[in-house]
Write an enzyme that holds these catalytic residues in place. Structure first.
Site: not given
Length: 176
Positions: A137, A150
């Site tokens: 990401s 995350y």
């Protein structure tokens, strides 16, 4: 890579990018091992696709991942493309996040990705071909408030995958 007659192994296939990849590869003619903990979601994405094989899997269980890889190759054939998309993304400020939840994010997102890599990548290298896709990401590089666990897990995946590629870049496996 043309996908007719090829085999894909996709984790996180019950939703999001994993589900999209499963449907697209099935539509392109691949046999797809669609893996996720969410069995209802797997059945939904497999509906109408005879070449999507929905199998439950918890990527944090290394032995289960190894068994899923073996089952895929036994029932569908050698894996041509791996898409490691399993992940979770709970959000909260760092000091409000339960430490057990932080560890769960790392277990699913990072350790799960490592389990998939270690169970599949040597097989691709042994054949001298294949595609290996790890989902990271932009959060791996850009801090996002409320996404500490995350972002850390995605950074770990990005670094692990970069090193995996660097160490094996002349062995016939494409890495993304």
């Amino acid at each position: 890579m043309a996908f007719r007659g090829k085999v894909a192994f996709i984790t996180g296939a019950a939703s999001g990018m994993g589900a999209l990849a499963a449907r697209r590869l099935a539509a392109a003619g691949a046999q797809v091992a669609a893996l996720d903990r969410n069995e209802a979601g797997l059945l939904e994405i497999a509906r109408g696709h005879d070449t999507i094989h929905p199998w439950p899997l918890d990527v944090t269980d290394r032995k289960a991942v190894e068994a899923a890889v073996a089952r895929t190759e036994q029932e569908l054939g050698p894996i041509d493309r791996v898409m490691s998309a399993a992940g979770i993304m709970p959000t909260s400020p760092v000091l409000e996040q339960d430490p057990d939840e932080v560890h769960r994010v790392m277990a699913v997102n990072y350790t799960g990705a490592v389990n998939v890599a270690m169970a599949t990548f040597p097989r691709l290298v042994a054949r001298g071909r294949g595609d290996f896709v790890q989902f990271a990401s932009a959060s791996a590089l850009v801090p996002n408030l409320h996404y500490a666990a995350y972002s850390a897990s995605k950074h770990a995946i990005a670094i692990f995958t970069e090193i995996l590629w660097q160490e094996n870049r002349k062995r016939g496996v494409r890495v993304a």
